[in-house]
Motif scaffolding. Structure first.
Motif, PDB file in Angstrom:
ATOM      1  N   ALA A  20      -8.260  -1.162   1.803  1.00  0.00           N
ATOM      2  CA  ALA A  20      -9.150  -2.065   1.084  1.00  0.00           C
ATOM      3  C   ALA A  20      -8.734  -2.227  -0.355  1.00  0.00           C
ATOM      4  O   ALA A  20      -8.792  -3.305  -0.928  1.00  0.00           O
ATOM      5  CB  ALA A  20     -10.586  -1.536   1.153  1.00  0.00           C
ATOM      6  N   THR A  21      -8.320  -1.118  -0.977  1.00  0.00           N
ATOM      7  CA  THR A  21      -7.928  -1.223  -2.375  1.00  0.00           C
ATOM      8  C   THR A  21      -6.452  -1.567  -2.521  1.00  0.00           C
ATOM      9  O   THR A  21      -6.054  -2.170  -3.508  1.00  0.00           O
ATOM     10  CB  THR A  21      -8.182   0.111  -3.089  1.00  0.00           C
ATOM     11  OG1 THR A  21      -7.397   1.127  -2.462  1.00  0.00           O
ATOM     12  CG2 THR A  21      -9.647   0.505  -3.024  1.00  0.00           C
ATOM     13  N   ARG A  22      -5.648  -1.098  -1.552  1.00  0.00           N
ATOM     14  CA  ARG A  22      -4.199  -1.309  -1.576  1.00  0.00           C
ATOM     15  C   ARG A  22      -3.603  -0.832  -2.897  1.00  0.00           C
ATOM     16  O   ARG A  22      -2.659  -1.400  -3.409  1.00  0.00           O
ATOM     17  CB  ARG A  22      -3.860  -2.789  -1.344  1.00  0.00           C
ATOM     18  CG  ARG A  22      -4.289  -3.277   0.017  1.00  0.00           C
ATOM     19  CD  ARG A  22      -3.596  -4.569   0.387  1.00  0.00           C
ATOM     20  NE  ARG A  22      -3.862  -5.637  -0.550  1.00  0.00           N
ATOM     21  CZ  ARG A  22      -3.259  -6.826  -0.503  1.00  0.00           C
ATOM     22  NH1 ARG A  22      -2.362  -7.072   0.442  1.00  0.00           N
ATOM     23  NH2 ARG A  22      -3.553  -7.762  -1.374  1.00  0.00           N
ATOM     24  N   ALA A  23      -4.191   0.200  -3.476  1.00  0.00           N
ATOM     25  CA  ALA A  23      -3.693   0.741  -4.733  1.00  0.00           C
ATOM     26  C   ALA A  23      -2.854   1.980  -4.468  1.00  0.00           C
ATOM     27  O   ALA A  23      -3.086   2.717  -3.529  1.00  0.00           O
ATOM     28  CB  ALA A  23      -4.867   1.101  -5.650  1.00  0.00           C
ATOM     29  N   LEU A  97       2.342   0.574 -12.930  1.00  0.00           N
ATOM     30  CA  LEU A  97       1.431   0.786 -11.801  1.00  0.00           C
ATOM     31  C   LEU A  97       0.383  -0.323 -11.750  1.00  0.00           C
ATOM     32  O   LEU A  97       0.038  -0.828 -10.673  1.00  0.00           O
ATOM     33  CB  LEU A  97       0.745   2.144 -11.924  1.00  0.00           C
ATOM     34  CG  LEU A  97       1.644   3.381 -11.963  1.00  0.00           C
ATOM     35  CD1 LEU A  97       0.796   4.650 -11.986  1.00  0.00           C
ATOM     36  CD2 LEU A  97       2.602   3.399 -10.783  1.00  0.00           C
ATOM     37  N   GLN A  98      -0.148  -0.683 -12.904  1.00  0.00           N
ATOM     38  CA  GLN A  98      -1.140  -1.756 -12.961  1.00  0.00           C
ATOM     39  C   GLN A  98      -0.516  -3.083 -12.531  1.00  0.00           C
ATOM     40  O   GLN A  98      -1.133  -3.874 -11.807  1.00  0.00           O
ATOM     41  CB  GLN A  98      -1.700  -1.853 -14.377  1.00  0.00           C
ATOM     42  CG  GLN A  98      -2.458  -0.616 -14.822  1.00  0.00           C
ATOM     43  CD  GLN A  98      -2.490  -0.454 -16.324  1.00  0.00           C
ATOM     44  OE1 GLN A  98      -2.205  -1.390 -17.072  1.00  0.00           O
ATOM     45  NE2 GLN A  98      -2.834   0.740 -16.798  1.00  0.00           N
ATOM     46  N   LEU A  99       0.707  -3.319 -12.958  1.00  0.00           N
ATOM     47  CA  LEU A  99       1.399  -4.550 -12.592  1.00  0.00           C
ATOM     48  C   LEU A  99       1.661  -4.602 -11.095  1.00  0.00           C
ATOM     49  O   LEU A  99       1.428  -5.632 -10.443  1.00  0.00           O
ATOM     50  CB  LEU A  99       2.709  -4.648 -13.373  1.00  0.00           C
ATOM     51  CG  LEU A  99       3.547  -5.909 -13.188  1.00  0.00           C
ATOM     52  CD1 LEU A  99       2.763  -7.149 -13.600  1.00  0.00           C
ATOM     53  CD2 LEU A  99       4.837  -5.816 -14.004  1.00  0.00           C
ATOM     54  N   ASP A 100       2.109  -3.491 -10.525  1.00  0.00           N
ATOM     55  CA  ASP A 100       2.358  -3.449  -9.088  1.00  0.00           C
ATOM     56  C   ASP A 100       1.073  -3.641  -8.290  1.00  0.00           C
ATOM     57  O   ASP A 100       1.063  -4.333  -7.265  1.00  0.00           O
ATOM     58  CB  ASP A 100       3.005  -2.113  -8.703  1.00  0.00           C
ATOM     59  CG  ASP A 100       4.437  -1.993  -9.202  1.00  0.00           C
ATOM     60  OD1 ASP A 100       5.000  -3.029  -9.620  1.00  0.00           O
ATOM     61  OD2 ASP A 100       4.971  -0.875  -9.197  1.00  0.00           O
TER      62      ASP A 100
END
Length: 411
Positions: A20-23, A97-100
């Protein structure tokens, strides 16, 4: 004088990634490194909060015992001008990480990142005026614009650019040292002692007096940030960008030899540079030698910071990794809250907001307070993250960045 950026990624601390988050999941050893860096930041900053003589080139006349001098040397050699580089590196790493995460989710990245920078700028401005003028969050917010523009740089290009920035800044200090020597400038400012006493009296006053003292210090702090910390911070941003792009911190086993080499280089060349910096700052301040020593420190402090990082990372994934990450990881996953809490506690201790102890605690006592405060933060962060997904200020910044109300409590 340093501070810490918001290190939070787009993923709740300590929770696994879900479809769901795919983080990307947080890395425990990176959080441990952030926690160690937060300790170093505290040891440096508390010196400026506890004494108005700190950084003037004049030792506080009330504390001239041998142990006082030993603590000053210890902090100058091993801590000053090193730990803001670690946080700058981690800022650049977290940026990737935020960009990805944004690329995986398909969400527009630039508007969210610009809101994050605006939030950091506001927090930094309030921090500088109310608690501690030695803030760098506002500088990070401005340099973050450069990082956003440079986000497509190849890792090798980013590293080369960082090396050029360090070298150019060090060379500029070398040229400035020649100019100071030619002008015959030497010695600390003769009015520094009187200025330090006036600042201490103002900081022992009421809230209006404390804020006034902070505002008086801001021009000098801004000068230091622009000439010394900003170029080095930007270079460290780019190194973090390269490390994030290359997924260097995700597979430390593949880079073990590099980590060992960094330890050798940092604990030899880096420490020698730290000794020169401390000797100039504490024994011969105010002249061409100190300016030259600043240039040497710009060139060598990144090596010592890298050696610290390599050591903590190797410990965090080694035999005693569980203990290392258990102690440093929780506080490292909520560094924005941790840093501002440090400034708040120190302001209550050392200014007229509370006990007004500025100039009244010797350096060994100041160091002991720093260690006790960090230990309390490590325990408090572990307790907090068992119950909540984010630190309080991390949650606030995330809510502003995403314009949502993220869930705070763990289910």
């Amino acid at each position: 004088m340093t501070t810490t950026p918001d290190a939070a990624t787009d993923h709740p601390a300590g929770t696994p990634a879900t479809p769901a988050t795919r983080a990307a999941p947080r890395l425990a050893h990176v959080d441990a490194l952030r926690g160690f860096a937060l300790l170093g930041i505290l040891v440096v900053n508390i010196g400026y909060l506890a004494s108005t003589y700190h950084g003037t080139g004049i030792e506080d006349p009330g504390f001239d015992a041998p142990l006082d001098g030993a603590v000053r040397w210890f902090v100058a050699v091993f801590f000053e001008a090193k730990f803001f580089l670690l946080f700058s590196f981690l800022f650049g790493y977290a940026f990737t990480l935020q960009l990805d995460s944004a690329e995986r989710s398909g969400a527009p990245f630039a508007p969210r990142f610009l809101r994050r920078l605006a939030g950091l700028f506001v927090l930094g401005a309030l921090h500088a005026v109310l608690l501690f003028p030695g803030d760098i969050l506002t500088t990070y917010a401005v340099l973050g614009l450069v990082l956003l523009a440079a986000r497509r740089l190849r890792p090798r290009t980013a590293v080369r650019t960082a090396v050029v920035l360090f070298a150019a800044t060090a060379a500029a200090y070398g040229l400035l040292a020649l100019a100071v020597h030619a002008a015959g400038g030497a010695g600390a400012d003769p009015g520094a002692a009187a200025g330090a006493e006036r600042a201490a009296e103002a900081l022992r006053g009421g809230p209006a007096s404390v804020i006034g003292a902070h505002l008086d210090q801001l021009p000098d702090v801004a000068f230091l940030l622009v000439l010394f910390q900003a170029p080095a911070a930007l270079a460290a941003f780019l190194l973090g960008l390269a490390a994030g792009r290359g997924r260097v911190l995700g597979d430390l086993a593949a880079h073990r030899r590099t980590l060992v080499r960094l330890q050798w280089a940092g604990f030899t060349v880096g420490l020698l540079g730290g000794l020169v910096y401390a000797h100039a700052s504490l024994v011969h301040p105010g002249g061409a030698y100190q300016v030259l020593a600043l240039g040497i420190d710009v060139a060598t402090a990144p090596l010592l910071a890298a050696a610290y990082a390599a050591t903590v990372l190797r410990l965090a994934v080694g035999r005693h990794g569980g203990r290392t990450t258990a102690v440093l990881g929780p506080v490292g996953s909520m560094t924005l809250t941790g840093y501002l809490t440090q400034s708040l506690v120190c302001a209550l201790l050392f200014t007229g907001y509370g006990a007004a102890l500025v100039g009244r605690v010797p350096p060994p006592g100041v160091l002991a307070i720093a260690l006790a405060l960090f230990a309390a933060q490590a325990v408090g962060a572990r307790w907090w993250l068992r119950r909540y997904r984010y630190g309080p200020l991390e949650w606030l910044l995330r809510a502003w960045t995403t314009l949502t109300r993220p869930p705070l409590r763990r289910s």
